[in-house]
Scaffold this motif. Sequence first.
Motif, PDB file in Angstrom:
ATOM      1  N   ARG A  51      12.909   2.503   1.288  1.00  0.00           N
ATOM      2  CA  ARG A  51      14.294   2.628   1.779  1.00  0.00           C
ATOM      3  C   ARG A  51      14.319   2.516   3.302  1.00  0.00           C
ATOM      4  O   ARG A  51      14.821   3.402   3.997  1.00  0.00           O
ATOM      5  CB  ARG A  51      14.875   3.963   1.339  1.00  0.00           C
ATOM      6  CG  ARG A  51      14.963   4.086  -0.156  1.00  0.00           C
ATOM      7  CD  ARG A  51      15.581   5.404  -0.540  1.00  0.00           C
ATOM      8  NE  ARG A  51      15.776   5.461  -1.962  1.00  0.00           N
ATOM      9  CZ  ARG A  51      15.769   6.571  -2.657  1.00  0.00           C
ATOM     10  NH1 ARG A  51      15.592   7.725  -2.059  1.00  0.00           N
ATOM     11  NH2 ARG A  51      15.957   6.547  -3.956  1.00  0.00           N
ATOM     12  N   LYS A  52      13.778   1.409   3.811  1.00  0.00           N
ATOM     13  CA  LYS A  52      13.600   1.242   5.254  1.00  0.00           C
ATOM     14  C   LYS A  52      14.900   1.374   6.041  1.00  0.00           C
ATOM     15  O   LYS A  52      14.936   2.040   7.068  1.00  0.00           O
ATOM     16  CB  LYS A  52      12.939  -0.096   5.565  1.00  0.00           C
ATOM     17  CG  LYS A  52      11.491  -0.144   5.194  1.00  0.00           C
ATOM     18  CD  LYS A  52      10.882  -1.479   5.564  1.00  0.00           C
ATOM     19  CE  LYS A  52       9.428  -1.510   5.153  1.00  0.00           C
ATOM     20  NZ  LYS A  52       8.801  -2.774   5.484  1.00  0.00           N
ATOM     21  N   LYS A  53      15.957   0.722   5.580  1.00  0.00           N
ATOM     22  CA  LYS A  53      17.220   0.757   6.334  1.00  0.00           C
ATOM     23  C   LYS A  53      17.760   2.178   6.418  1.00  0.00           C
ATOM     24  O   LYS A  53      18.185   2.625   7.483  1.00  0.00           O
ATOM     25  CB  LYS A  53      18.257  -0.180   5.711  1.00  0.00           C
ATOM     26  CG  LYS A  53      17.980  -1.630   5.971  1.00  0.00           C
ATOM     27  CD  LYS A  53      19.084  -2.512   5.438  1.00  0.00           C
ATOM     28  CE  LYS A  53      18.758  -3.967   5.710  1.00  0.00           C
ATOM     29  NZ  LYS A  53      19.808  -4.855   5.222  1.00  0.00           N
ATOM     30  N   ASP A  54      17.727   2.895   5.313  1.00  0.00           N
ATOM     31  CA  ASP A  54      18.197   4.282   5.321  1.00  0.00           C
ATOM     32  C   ASP A  54      17.322   5.148   6.213  1.00  0.00           C
ATOM     33  O   ASP A  54      17.811   5.996   6.954  1.00  0.00           O
ATOM     34  CB  ASP A  54      18.199   4.875   3.901  1.00  0.00           C
ATOM     35  CG  ASP A  54      19.248   4.242   3.004  1.00  0.00           C
ATOM     36  OD1 ASP A  54      20.219   3.660   3.538  1.00  0.00           O
ATOM     37  OD2 ASP A  54      19.092   4.317   1.774  1.00  0.00           O
ATOM     38  N   THR A  71      -1.227   7.978   0.732  1.00  0.00           N
ATOM     39  CA  THR A  71      -0.075   8.679   1.295  1.00  0.00           C
ATOM     40  C   THR A  71       0.677   9.396   0.179  1.00  0.00           C
ATOM     41  O   THR A  71       0.648   8.955  -0.978  1.00  0.00           O
ATOM     42  CB  THR A  71       0.878   7.697   2.013  1.00  0.00           C
ATOM     43  OG1 THR A  71       1.263   6.670   1.106  1.00  0.00           O
ATOM     44  CG2 THR A  71       0.224   7.076   3.230  1.00  0.00           C
ATOM     45  N   PRO A  72       1.356  10.466   0.515  1.00  0.00           N
ATOM     46  CA  PRO A  72       2.152  11.168  -0.496  1.00  0.00           C
ATOM     47  C   PRO A  72       3.237  10.263  -1.079  1.00  0.00           C
ATOM     48  O   PRO A  72       3.713   9.334  -0.426  1.00  0.00           O
ATOM     49  CB  PRO A  72       2.781  12.325   0.290  1.00  0.00           C
ATOM     50  CG  PRO A  72       1.932  12.484   1.499  1.00  0.00           C
ATOM     51  CD  PRO A  72       1.403  11.118   1.817  1.00  0.00           C
ATOM     52  N   LYS A  73       3.638  10.530  -2.311  1.00  0.00           N
ATOM     53  CA  LYS A  73       4.643   9.706  -2.994  1.00  0.00           C
ATOM     54  C   LYS A  73       5.946   9.621  -2.206  1.00  0.00           C
ATOM     55  O   LYS A  73       6.590   8.578  -2.174  1.00  0.00           O
ATOM     56  CB  LYS A  73       4.908  10.249  -4.395  1.00  0.00           C
ATOM     57  CG  LYS A  73       3.788   9.988  -5.349  1.00  0.00           C
ATOM     58  CD  LYS A  73       4.096  10.517  -6.730  1.00  0.00           C
ATOM     59  CE  LYS A  73       2.895  10.296  -7.636  1.00  0.00           C
ATOM     60  NZ  LYS A  73       3.120  10.845  -8.966  1.00  0.00           N
ATOM     61  N   ASN A  74       6.326  10.715  -1.548  1.00  0.00           N
ATOM     62  CA  ASN A  74       7.592  10.670  -0.812  1.00  0.00           C
ATOM     63  C   ASN A  74       7.502   9.733   0.402  1.00  0.00           C
ATOM     64  O   ASN A  74       8.513   9.231   0.867  1.00  0.00           O
ATOM     65  CB  ASN A  74       8.075  12.068  -0.432  1.00  0.00           C
ATOM     66  CG  ASN A  74       7.134  12.815   0.470  1.00  0.00           C
ATOM     67  OD1 ASN A  74       5.944  12.506   0.556  1.00  0.00           O
ATOM     68  ND2 ASN A  74       7.651  13.847   1.131  1.00  0.00           N
ATOM     69  N   TRP A  75       6.306   9.474   0.925  1.00  0.00           N
ATOM     70  CA  TRP A  75       6.152   8.493   2.003  1.00  0.00           C
ATOM     71  C   TRP A  75       6.428   7.096   1.459  1.00  0.00           C
ATOM     72  O   TRP A  75       7.061   6.280   2.119  1.00  0.00           O
ATOM     73  CB  TRP A  75       4.752   8.546   2.596  1.00  0.00           C
ATOM     74  CG  TRP A  75       4.459   9.731   3.446  1.00  0.00           C
ATOM     75  CD1 TRP A  75       5.007  10.977   3.348  1.00  0.00           C
ATOM     76  CD2 TRP A  75       3.532   9.783   4.515  1.00  0.00           C
ATOM     77  NE1 TRP A  75       4.460  11.807   4.298  1.00  0.00           N
ATOM     78  CE2 TRP A  75       3.548  11.102   5.027  1.00  0.00           C
ATOM     79  CE3 TRP A  75       2.668   8.862   5.090  1.00  0.00           C
ATOM     80  CZ2 TRP A  75       2.755  11.509   6.085  1.00  0.00           C
ATOM     81  CZ3 TRP A  75       1.863   9.275   6.147  1.00  0.00           C
ATOM     82  CH2 TRP A  75       1.921  10.580   6.639  1.00  0.00           C
ATOM     83  N   ASN A  76       5.929   6.804   0.262  1.00  0.00           N
ATOM     84  CA  ASN A  76       6.166   5.497  -0.356  1.00  0.00           C
ATOM     85  C   ASN A  76       7.661   5.298  -0.601  1.00  0.00           C
ATOM     86  O   ASN A  76       8.192   4.211  -0.402  1.00  0.00           O
ATOM     87  CB  ASN A  76       5.400   5.381  -1.672  1.00  0.00           C
ATOM     88  CG  ASN A  76       3.901   5.444  -1.459  1.00  0.00           C
ATOM     89  OD1 ASN A  76       3.408   5.070  -0.409  1.00  0.00           O
ATOM     90  ND2 ASN A  76       3.190   5.937  -2.453  1.00  0.00           N
ATOM     91  N   LYS A  77       8.324   6.350  -1.035  1.00  0.00           N
ATOM     92  CA  LYS A  77       9.760   6.285  -1.266  1.00  0.00           C
ATOM     93  C   LYS A  77      10.489   5.982   0.051  1.00  0.00           C
ATOM     94  O   LYS A  77      11.428   5.184   0.092  1.00  0.00           O
ATOM     95  CB  LYS A  77      10.246   7.609  -1.860  1.00  0.00           C
ATOM     96  CG  LYS A  77      11.672   7.614  -2.312  1.00  0.00           C
ATOM     97  CD  LYS A  77      12.013   8.949  -2.968  1.00  0.00           C
ATOM     98  CE  LYS A  77      13.447   9.001  -3.406  1.00  0.00           C
ATOM     99  NZ  LYS A  77      13.790  10.300  -4.009  1.00  0.00           N
ATOM    100  N   ALA A  78      10.041   6.621   1.126  1.00  0.00           N
ATOM    101  CA  ALA A  78      10.650   6.384   2.445  1.00  0.00           C
ATOM    102  C   ALA A  78      10.497   4.919   2.856  1.00  0.00           C
ATOM    103  O   ALA A  78      11.425   4.316   3.388  1.00  0.00           O
ATOM    104  CB  ALA A  78      10.035   7.305   3.491  1.00  0.00           C
TER     105      ALA A  78
END
Length: 156
Positions: free
Chosen positions: A29-32, A19-26
């Motif tokens: 930050r599950k609550k956000d 997955t793209p790096k920004n997916w991992n970042k998402a």
Amino acid sequence: RAPLSLAFIHAFKVAGRKTPKNWNKALSRKKDRLKKFIASRAFKDFNDLFAKFVEEVVVPIIGDETGVVSQNPPTFRVQIPSASPIGNLHKDSDYERHVDTEINIWVPVTDVFGANTLHTESEPGKGDFHPLECSYGQLVRFWGNQCRHHTVANST
């Protein structure tokens, strides 16, 4: 951009897909992410449609206008082809905030059969697991609170 739906991102992770790096970042930050998802116009539109579905479809199936309480938001599960199943064998009463009289109305958004569907037992504790099969536009009513259910690796 990462999808707003954490269930969609999770499905790719479980399947071992890169997955793209920004997916991992998402995901970190599950609550956000969940707050953003619930605040989105798309979710609000879906929620309005969901309330209408409960009123016009679920209440008549249950047959008790005063006794229907629905989970809001509903649980979303995404199962893409994978060597790993999504989730574990369970019954909903294994988790907090579930009542014994709870009935599941499961609405797949595609045809489901064999390995790409939910498997459940016919009676609590019977262990006779079978796939719930239905076509797009159909739903399944089952006692997920007491009957164990799970997915298998999706080989479709």
